[in-house]
Structure formats: C-alpha cells, structure tokens
Design an enzyme around this catalytic site. Structure first.
Site, short mmCIF file in Angstrom:
data_model
loop_
_atom_site.label_atom_id
_atom_site.label_comp_id
_atom_site.label_asym_id
_atom_site.label_seq_id
_atom_site.Cartn_x
_atom_site.Cartn_y
_atom_site.Cartn_z
N LYS A 50 -8.98 -24.83 98.30
CA LYS A 50 -8.96 -26.27 98.12
C LYS A 50 -7.90 -26.92 99.02
CE LYS A 50 -9.97 -25.73 93.22
NZ LYS A 50 -9.31 -25.72 91.90
N GLU A 106 -6.76 -23.81 107.56
CA GLU A 106 -6.01 -23.56 106.32
C GLU A 106 -4.87 -24.56 106.18
OE1 GLU A 106 -5.56 -22.36 103.55
OE2 GLU A 106 -5.93 -20.22 103.35
N ASP A 107 -4.41 -24.73 104.96
CA ASP A 107 -3.23 -25.57 104.74
C ASP A 107 -1.95 -24.78 105.04
OD1 ASP A 107 -3.67 -23.89 102.58
OD2 ASP A 107 -3.15 -25.35 101.06
N ASP A 110 0.96 -17.92 103.86
CA ASP A 110 2.13 -17.43 103.15
C ASP A 110 2.18 -15.91 103.33
OD1 ASP A 110 4.27 -17.39 101.29
OD2 ASP A 110 2.92 -17.27 99.59
N LYS A 138 4.45 -19.59 107.06
CA LYS A 138 5.73 -19.02 106.61
C LYS A 138 5.84 -17.61 107.18
CE LYS A 138 5.42 -21.07 101.93
NZ LYS A 138 5.28 -20.71 100.49
N PHE A 159 8.58 -22.72 98.40
CA PHE A 159 7.32 -23.23 97.87
C PHE A 159 7.25 -24.71 98.18
CE2 PHE A 159 4.19 -24.64 94.80
CZ PHE A 159 3.24 -23.63 94.91
N ARG A 172 -1.28 -32.70 95.08
CA ARG A 172 -2.07 -32.64 96.32
C ARG A 172 -2.11 -34.02 96.99
NH1 ARG A 172 -4.71 -27.61 96.45
NH2 ARG A 172 -5.49 -26.82 94.46
#
Ligand code: IMP
Length: 184
Positions: A50, A106-107, A110, A138, A159, A172
């Site tokens: 999402k 992708e956002d 990680d 990251k 985070f 979001r």
C-alpha cells in the site's frame, strides 16, 4: 491527529525529516530520469501497495513519456515497527509482463525482503528486465544483497511515517516524511 469521526490515531511523537518541497524536487528529478528510460523502451510502472500510492501518483505525473500503470499488493509489516520478515502478495498484476521492462515503485526499502521477494517472483514470469525505484532506502537495515536502480533519499534506519508510509494504518496522509521519536 483525530479523524472526522473523532477517532484518535495511534499516538506517536514524530519530527519532520524530509519536507514537502524536498520531496517534490526529488520526485521531479526521478521523473526526468525515468522519462529518459521510457523514451528508450516501453515500461510498465508497478505501484507496490500500500505504501507507495502517494509517491507513485506523484512520480507517474512527473514522467513525460508513455508509461503503463499496474498495481501489486504486498504485506510484510503487522502493526509493529519491525519487519515480520514474512512477505506475501495481497494483489497481483492484471497483465502479462513477459518480454516487458518492469519498473517496481516502492515507498521504502528497509530489510530489502519485499523487493527481493517481488523481483524473484516476477522474474519467473520472464520479463525483459526488472528495475526498481524506491523513494526511501535504509542501506544499514538491509538483510539481503539488494541495490535499487533509482533512489529518492538514503535515510538512517529510523522508523518513518507520512507521504504514504504508515504506523498501524495511520499517518499515510501526512504530506511530508517524519521520523518517529517515540510512542506516547
Ligand atoms: P522491507 O521488506 O523490510 O524492505 O520493507 C518494505 C516494507 O516495509 C515497505 O514497503 C513498508 O511498507 C514497510 N516499512 C519499512 N520500513 C518502514 C518505515 O520506516 N515506516 C513505515 N513502513 C515501513
């Protein structure tokens, strides 16, 4: 933050990390790079749901060439701030990618497990090639050997929320990227 039903979102202390203006500038630059790619070959840009829905919608509008849009759903985080390590496909593509150039959008990367899983899953469908674009990366959190082709910002292993990224489904809609300082 309270919604219109008076429901309280998950209480977090956070501070701005990347402003709206910085995001807009970088998205424009990435859009120009991907425009050059789309002028050379036909590309299917895949929004990895999402989290990337906000970034994706800005990015595709910064691409000044023909590009096809597709959507994939993945889930890897429960309600925690750490990766569960498990990735599952929650929504599949509706078109064949055989012989096509696929750009996964992708956002954030990680641990890299989501992109590793997606690139391996989609490679089995015989695309011409798979490229990856992530707004955030990251590098210190990586658990697999993975190098995205296009990156917006490299960030520390904190985070983050906002601009599509969530904590327990909230935040979001924050228009900038914020670092989570602590739970209240
Ligand atoms: P990875 O598989 O560990 O690379 O994580 C990929 C997914 O985890 C992203 O698409 C996000 O949905 C989520 N994620 C990773 N880091 C963060 C974060 O800092 N904030 C919010 N979601 C995150």
């Amino acid at each position: 933050m309270a919604n219109t039903n008076g429901m309280q979102s998950a209480p977090l202390k956070f501070s701005k990390m990347i402003s709206e203006a910085e995001i807009a500038k970088r998205v424009k630059e990435l859009g120009a790079e991907i425009t050059a790619l789309c002028q050379k070959e036909s590309v299917i840009a895949v929004c990895v749901l999402k989290g990337s829905f906000v970034f994706y919608s800005d990015l595709v509008r910064a691409i000044e060439a023909d590009v096809k849009s597709e959507f994939l759903g993945t889930a890897s985080y429960g309600n925690a701030m750490q990766s569960s390590g498990e990735v599952k496909l929650t929504l599949d593509l509706t078109t064949s990618i055989e012989g096509k150039t696929v750009l996964l959008v992708e956002d954030i990367i990680d641990t890299g497990l989501t992109m590793d899983f997606l690139t391996k899953t989609l490679a089995a469908r015989k695309p011409k090639k798979i490229l990856t674009c992530s707004l955030l990366f990251k590098p210190d959190a990586l658990k697999v050997d993975f190098k995205p082709d296009y990156v917006g910002f490299k960030i520390p292993s904190d985070f983050v929320i906002g601009y599509g990224l969530d904590y327990q489904g909230f935040y979001r809609n924050l228009p900038y990227i914020a670092r989570v300082e602590s739970l209240n």
